[in-house]
Design a protein around this motif. Structure first.
Motif, PDB file in Angstrom:
ATOM      1  N   THR A   1       1.172  -3.720   6.798  1.00 48.51           N
ATOM      2  CA  THR A   1       0.595  -2.896   5.735  1.00 48.51           C
ATOM      3  C   THR A   1      -0.698  -2.260   6.216  1.00 48.51           C
ATOM      4  OG1 THR A   1       1.569  -4.280   4.002  1.00 48.51           O
ATOM      5  CG2 THR A   1      -0.297  -2.891   3.378  1.00 48.51           C
TER       6      THR A   1
ATOM      7  N   ASP B   1       6.418   1.254   0.616  1.00 47.73           N
ATOM      8  CA  ASP B   1       7.027   0.131  -0.099  1.00 47.73           C
ATOM      9  C   ASP B   1       6.520   0.174  -1.544  1.00 47.73           C
ATOM     10  OD1 ASP B   1       7.670  -2.341  -1.261  1.00 47.73           O
ATOM     11  OD2 ASP B   1       7.399  -3.442   0.611  1.00 47.73           O
TER      12      ASP B   1
ATOM     13  N   SER C   1       8.085  -1.656  -4.087  1.00 44.66           N
ATOM     14  CA  SER C   1       8.880  -2.699  -4.741  1.00 44.66           C
ATOM     15  C   SER C   1       8.085  -3.527  -5.748  1.00 44.66           C
ATOM     16  CB  SER C   1       9.479  -3.632  -3.682  1.00 44.66           C
ATOM     17  OG  SER C   1       8.456  -4.262  -2.921  1.00 44.66           O
ATOM     18  N   ASP C   2       6.754  -3.463  -5.672  1.00 43.69           N
ATOM     19  CA  ASP C   2       5.919  -4.291  -6.548  1.00 43.69           C
ATOM     20  C   ASP C   2       5.415  -3.460  -7.727  1.00 43.69           C
ATOM     21  OD1 ASP C   2       4.367  -6.228  -7.673  1.00 43.69           O
ATOM     22  OD2 ASP C   2       3.017  -6.482  -5.959  1.00 43.69           O
TER      23      ASP C   2
ATOM     24  N   PRO D   1      14.376  -9.581  -7.480  1.00 44.02           N
ATOM     25  CA  PRO D   1      13.189  -9.200  -6.708  1.00 44.02           C
ATOM     26  C   PRO D   1      13.466  -9.015  -5.221  1.00 44.02           C
ATOM     27  CG  PRO D   1      13.068 -11.499  -7.368  1.00 44.02           C
ATOM     28  CD  PRO D   1      14.216 -10.906  -8.117  1.00 44.02           C
ATOM     29  N   GLU D   2      14.369  -9.822  -4.660  1.00 51.32           N
ATOM     30  CA  GLU D   2      14.672  -9.704  -3.239  1.00 51.32           C
ATOM     31  C   GLU D   2      15.362  -8.372  -2.940  1.00 51.32           C
ATOM     32  OE1 GLU D   2      13.606 -11.653  -0.899  1.00 51.32           O
ATOM     33  OE2 GLU D   2      12.577 -12.849  -2.419  1.00 51.32           O
TER      34      GLU D   2
ATOM     35  N   ARG E   1      14.951  -5.698  -4.666  1.00 54.21           N
ATOM     36  CA  ARG E   1      13.899  -4.680  -4.811  1.00 54.21           C
ATOM     37  C   ARG E   1      13.201  -4.450  -3.473  1.00 54.21           C
ATOM     38  NH1 ARG E   1       9.704  -4.649  -9.783  1.00 54.21           N
ATOM     39  NH2 ARG E   1      11.119  -4.237 -11.523  1.00 54.21           N
ATOM     40  N   LYS E   2      12.808  -5.553  -2.816  1.00 51.43           N
ATOM     41  CA  LYS E   2      12.081  -5.454  -1.556  1.00 51.43           C
ATOM     42  C   LYS E   2      12.911  -4.765  -0.479  1.00 51.43           C
ATOM     43  CE  LYS E   2       9.135  -9.505  -2.308  1.00 51.43           C
ATOM     44  NZ  LYS E   2       8.715 -10.845  -1.801  1.00 51.43           N
ATOM     45  N   ASP E   3      14.213  -4.881  -0.601  1.00 53.10           N
ATOM     46  CA  ASP E   3      15.081  -4.275   0.399  1.00 53.10           C
ATOM     47  C   ASP E   3      15.363  -2.805   0.111  1.00 53.10           C
ATOM     48  OD1 ASP E   3      16.961  -4.454   2.677  1.00 53.10           O
ATOM     49  OD2 ASP E   3      18.459  -4.079   1.115  1.00 53.10           O
TER      50      ASP E   3
ATOM     51  N   VAL F   1      12.141   0.891  -0.859  1.00 53.29           N
ATOM     52  CA  VAL F   1      11.335   1.206   0.318  1.00 53.29           C
ATOM     53  C   VAL F   1      11.831   2.540   0.867  1.00 53.29           C
ATOM     54  CG1 VAL F   1      10.631   0.513   2.637  1.00 53.29           C
ATOM     55  CG2 VAL F   1      10.952  -1.222   0.876  1.00 53.29           C
TER      56      VAL F   1
END
Length: 220
Positions: free
Chosen positions: A108, A133, A135-136, A178-179, A181-183, A186
């Motif tokens: 980051t 990213d 995702s959050d 959530p997992e 989302r992170k993938d 992005v």
């Protein structure tokens, strides 16, 4: 009487010779007449061009190196980039998240934190490849949340580099994943060494934490 006449003739002859010598001849040759004397011609001093004052070239300030800690990108007045403060949702489509080739490890480089709509300051990406990213993101209402991020070229405000949009369907599909989302949330950019800023529009968003990431090899 004869002697007097002879004397007069002699005087006249001398006068004629003087006139010829001092007036007629100089006039014919372009020289100044000697009868009234001659003056020395005025001498004009040669012009010497003045040299401009020597200028000292300033020593360029070396660009600071990154210390490896994420930079926080703040918000500015949208008028800085001559854009409207009204929310613009034209041509905003959901883009599939890109993935870095191979097994790139990401670090980051900068973050954008907020809740409301706004326009960020400029950040320079120090690598030829980077990703965003997003995702959050949290919502305050599951029925009508909306998030939009326009990645803008700071050197050409008319160029939309990319537009990322999430609506209620996207939030509903990823509500308990959530997992995933992170993938998927992005977006990878195959350009860099460039300046960007971000225009963000939100509705019913509790908070967002965006991360601008670069390959680990470009940390230093």
């Amino acid at each position: 009487m004869t002697k007097k006449q002879d004397f007069i003739y002699v005087v006249l002859a001398i006068a004629v010779v003087l006139v010829l010598a001092l007036v007629i001849k100089p006039a014919a040759t372009g020289e100044p007449a000697g009868l009234w004397g001659s003056e020395e011609p005025a001498i004009t001093p040669a012009w010497t061009p003045s040299m401009p004052p020597a200028t000292t070239v300033p020593t360029p300030t070396p660009a600071p190196t990154w210390n490896g800690k994420p930079k926080e990108i703040g918000f500015v007045d949208p008028a800085t980039y001559h854009i409207s403060t009204e929310e613009n949702r034209l041509n905003m489509t959901v883009l599939s998240a890109g993935t870095a080739p191979g097994t790139t490890r990401w670090v980051t480089y900068a973050t954008i934190d907020g809740q409301w709509s706004g326009t960020t300051g400029i950040v320079r990406v120090p690598s030829p490849l980077w990703r965003l990213d997003y995702s959050d993101i949290t919502t305050t209402n599951d029925e009508i949340p909306f998030f939009n991020c326009q990645v803008m070229d700071a050197e050409d405000p008319n160029r939309f580099v990319r537009i990322v949009t999430l609506n209620f369907r996207d939030f509903l599909a990823m509500k308990d994943r959530p997992e995933l989302r992170k993938d998927r949330w992005v977006s990878t950019f195959y350009e860099g060494y460039h300046d960007y800023y971000f225009v963000i529009n939100t509705r019913r968003i509790g908070s967002y934490h965006l991360k601008i990431q670069v390959p680990e090899g470009y940390v230093n």
